[in-house]
Design a protein around this motif. Sequence first.
Motif, PDB file in Angstrom:
ATOM      1  N   SER A 119      42.011  -4.778 -27.428  1.00  0.00           N
ATOM      2  CA  SER A 119      40.775  -4.990 -27.171  1.00  0.00           C
ATOM      3  C   SER A 119      39.828  -5.435 -28.471  1.00  0.00           C
ATOM      4  N   ARG A 120      40.439  -4.599 -29.348  1.00  0.00           N
ATOM      5  CA  ARG A 120      39.618  -4.819 -30.854  1.00  0.00           C
ATOM      6  C   ARG A 120      40.320  -5.935 -31.489  1.00  0.00           C
ATOM      7  N   LEU A 121      41.514  -6.250 -31.583  1.00  0.00           N
ATOM      8  CA  LEU A 121      42.089  -7.629 -31.745  1.00  0.00           C
ATOM      9  C   LEU A 121      41.562  -8.728 -30.912  1.00  0.00           C
ATOM     10  N   ARG A 122      41.628  -8.519 -29.894  1.00  0.00           N
ATOM     11  CA  ARG A 122      40.990 -10.022 -29.116  1.00  0.00           C
ATOM     12  C   ARG A 122      39.379 -10.192 -29.155  1.00  0.00           C
ATOM     13  N   GLU A 123      38.823  -8.934 -29.587  1.00  0.00           N
ATOM     14  CA  GLU A 123      37.297  -9.297 -29.970  1.00  0.00           C
ATOM     15  C   GLU A 123      37.295  -9.888 -31.266  1.00  0.00           C
TER      16      GLU A 123
ATOM     17  N   GLU B  18      42.036 -15.959 -31.036  1.00  0.00           N
ATOM     18  CA  GLU B  18      43.619 -16.360 -30.729  1.00  0.00           C
ATOM     19  C   GLU B  18      44.388 -15.488 -30.212  1.00  0.00           C
ATOM     20  N   VAL B  19      44.177 -14.188 -30.281  1.00  0.00           N
ATOM     21  CA  VAL B  19      44.985 -13.205 -29.784  1.00  0.00           C
ATOM     22  C   VAL B  19      44.751 -13.033 -28.247  1.00  0.00           C
ATOM     23  N   GLN B  20      45.808 -12.934 -27.578  1.00  0.00           N
ATOM     24  CA  GLN B  20      45.809 -12.782 -26.060  1.00  0.00           C
ATOM     25  C   GLN B  20      46.331 -11.542 -25.412  1.00  0.00           C
ATOM     26  N   GLU B  21      47.340 -11.081 -26.405  1.00  0.00           N
ATOM     27  CA  GLU B  21      48.076  -9.937 -25.750  1.00  0.00           C
ATOM     28  C   GLU B  21      48.787  -9.080 -27.142  1.00  0.00           C
TER      29      GLU B  21
END
Length: 189
Positions: free
Chosen positions: A174-178, A182-185
């Motif tokens: 969640s934090r990286l996607r926020e 470019e992060v999806q998973e």
Amino acid sequence: MNPALELEFSLRAERTPNPHSVKWVVSRTLVAGGGSASFDAAPTRDASPLAARLFAIDGVVGVFLASSFVTVTKRPDVEWPALAQPLVDALKAFAASGEPALGPAWNATRVRCEGGVEERIQRILDEEIRPYIAQDGGDVVFAGFRDGRVELYMQGSCSGCPSSTATLKQGIESRLREAVPEVQEVVAL
């Protein structure tokens, strides 16, 4: 043990979310520079005198070293009361020896970030996520970024923890996607 060393060295055990791992906070720097070292099997004394000592105790199956703590993971069939005193004795003997936690044969490998997305991911891991995870005796190590997928190694108490999937998906992903669109998973290797 030398009485002066005994006064200078202290340790305390802390529970972790993983019932098979205990975090031992020590009053001595084990790994400098924000690094860590994880062992799933007994290393040579040249690689880690401390991990070698701890693996000599029957029932120890994992050792994770960080700046000010060591997380010990046990076999599920061994109870903590049987391990506590041998672990305390081994940690005190290590402190009295004056040996470094990591020896000359230790080879730290860290994925080199070439800038851009990988560098932003690594910065969030180092500044926000790794300190939080370390409170529970664990660590996450960046392994790579490919086609929107971040690959991590879960170490210390995070390895094999029943809560690690929730930590990985609800916390880290969640934090990286926020922060990095470019992060999806995020997946654990």
